[in-house]
Design an enzyme around this catalytic site. Structure first.
Site, short mmCIF file in Angstrom:
data_model
loop_
_atom_site.label_atom_id
_atom_site.label_comp_id
_atom_site.label_asym_id
_atom_site.label_seq_id
_atom_site.Cartn_x
_atom_site.Cartn_y
_atom_site.Cartn_z
N CYS A 98 0.81 -1.23 0.00
CA CYS A 98 0.00 0.00 0.00
C CYS A 98 0.84 1.28 0.00
O CYS A 98 0.30 2.37 -0.14
CB CYS A 98 -0.95 -0.01 1.20
SG CYS A 98 -1.98 -1.49 1.26
N HIS A 391 -9.14 2.79 -2.25
CA HIS A 391 -7.72 2.45 -2.10
C HIS A 391 -7.23 1.50 -3.19
O HIS A 391 -7.11 0.31 -2.97
CB HIS A 391 -7.52 1.84 -0.70
CG HIS A 391 -6.14 1.35 -0.43
ND1 HIS A 391 -5.00 2.00 -0.85
CD2 HIS A 391 -5.71 0.24 0.25
CE1 HIS A 391 -3.94 1.32 -0.45
NE2 HIS A 391 -4.34 0.25 0.22
N CYS A 421 0.53 2.57 6.29
CA CYS A 421 0.91 1.20 6.63
C CYS A 421 0.95 0.41 5.33
O CYS A 421 0.44 0.85 4.31
CB CYS A 421 -0.09 0.59 7.59
SG CYS A 421 -1.79 0.54 6.94
#
Length: 435
Positions: A98, A391, A421
């Protein structure tokens, strides 16, 4: 005193001169037939058109894609070949889950700092709709064996050994390879360990959607989001389709927990959805940007990455990476104008917010005598976060960078933290500055 300087040998800063993204679309909606490589080409092509820069001036492209497509393993190179850049433009792909486009931006920045390039593009794209669907290990082995047979009898013997179960498609893995735990299970663990209630998680999700909706309605986001015309070109999409413009706090309470059905608090509504999209930023040596007459959005002042264990608190990367980047740059939390933290899950974001303010956590885990500091929530994710926008894994960092720089500029300048994160216990933090 900070020891990190994001500058060339001649003292020039690394400037971000442009940032753009596609609208972010929920899985199997507007971008249902668009692979990540096309999302990447789409956003980079539009960025080149908007900046009116000669594509042949781009010397390096670093791009990422978390959900890899076997037919296009180097998305960065495909973008170069598909957007009119010089065929000799260096291009390679990175993945940091990510935090992928943060890594891409850092790689381009470091190339500029080293003096090997003056202009580069960084970013990422992911599709949760166009996925590489695999086959079982037994079927894969048998197909390989089948290719080596010579007679019909040999082929039939191999095929007879396969059961119906062996023929079933295998979707991409959603769990950590080393632990077998999904991100959602880790978010549940963090909620329980750090005392993050369901009500707090729902409140953050509602806040995220409310602020994102307000930002769209006030015209703050439109300038960084292109209008996309996905095939077969009969419709277009110009806004993120996950933002709840009618969000009410009561609505979140109706959903059942998604990962721990009996005792859990993490739901689909207080987590990020699976999303399709792409985002990119253009970076330049400061002097080159001024020479070309480019408007400078801002500068990268510092960055840091972190890695921790995956068995517990795997998504605590923002706390670890932020501690490092503040030390690297000699800044305190109170020096920051804005803080933008990736909201993978409300539980994860709130656990990090809590640990930012914990002296005990800092002393036991960060090597600090005191906490990073208590976050002023008036500075935190002021335009909403990933829970609202969505996302697309590799694109989120570039979205955050562009969104933050533009908001700092609206506020007359300042210093901001972007942090995220990532799977595998990884974390990223970046300090951005606008004059």
């Amino acid at each position: 005193m900070g020891k990190q300087e994001v500058k060339t040998r001649n003292g020039e800063r690394v400037a971000i001169v442009a940032g753009l993204r596609t609208p972010f679309a929920r899985q199997s909606t507007e971008f249902s037939q668009v692979p990540a490589v096309d999302l990447g080409k789409m956003v980079v092509s539009e960025m080149l058109a908007r900046t009116d820069i000669d594509p042949k001036l781009i010397e390096q492209v670093v791009f990422g894609q978390v959900v890899q497509m076997p037919e296009a393993p180097n998305i960065a190179r495909e973008i170069v070949l598909g957007t009119g850049m010089n065929i000799h433009t260096d291009a390679y792909s990175v993945t940091r889950a990510c935090a992928t486009s943060f890594q891409a931006a850092v790689n381009v920045a470091e190339s500029i700092m080293a003096g090997t390039i003056e202009i580069g593009i960084a970013g990422g794209a992911d599709s949760s709709s166009v996925l590489p669907i695999g086959v079982s290990k037994k079927l894969a082995a048998n197909l390989l064996a089948l290719s080596k047979t010579k007679t019909l009898g040999q082929k039939l013997n191999i095929l007879k050994s396969l059961s119906f179960k062996d023929l079933m498609p295998v979707p991409p893995a959603v769990a950590e390879y080393s632990t077998g735990l999904s991100m959602g299970q880790t978010a549940e663990q963090m909620a329980k360990t750090h005392g993050i209630s369901r009500a707090e998680q729902d409140a953050l999700a509602h806040r995220s959607h409310t602020l994102a909706s307000q930002a769209w309605k006030e015209g703050k986001i439109q300038g960084e989001v292109m209008t996309a015309f996905p095939e077969p070109y009969k419709k277009w999409i110009s806004e993120d389709n996950n933002v709840r413009h009618d969000s009410t706090l009561e609505g979140y309470a109706k959903l059942r927990p998604a990962f721990d059905r009996q005792y859990g608090s993490v739901t689909a509504a207080n987590s990020t959805p699976l999303t399709d999209g792409g985002a990119a930023v253009m970076l330049m040596r400061e002097g080159k940007a001024k020479e070309l007459g480019m408007e400078i959005l801002g500068y990268i002042r510092g960055y840091a990455f972190s890695a921790i264990g995956v068995e517990k608190d795997m998504l605590m990367g923002p706390t670890y990476a932020t501690a490092k980047v503040l030390e690297n740059t000699g800044l305190e939390l109170s020096d920051l104008t804005l803080i933008d933290m990736h909201e993978a899950f409300a539980a994860q974001a709130l656990a990090n917010v809590k640990m930012f303010a914990s002296d005990k956590f800092a002393q036991e885990n960060l090597g600090r005598s005191k906490a990073i500091g208590e976050i002023d929530m008036d500075k935190f994710n002021v335009l909403g976060g990933s829970i609202a926008y969505g996302h697309p894994f590799a694109a989120t960092g570039a979205r955050m960078m562009t969104q933050t720089l533009r908001e700092l500029k609206r506020r007359g300048g300042g210093i901001a933290l972007n942090t995220a994160c990532a799977a595998g216990g990884l974390g990223a933090a970046m300090i951005l500055e606008v004059e």
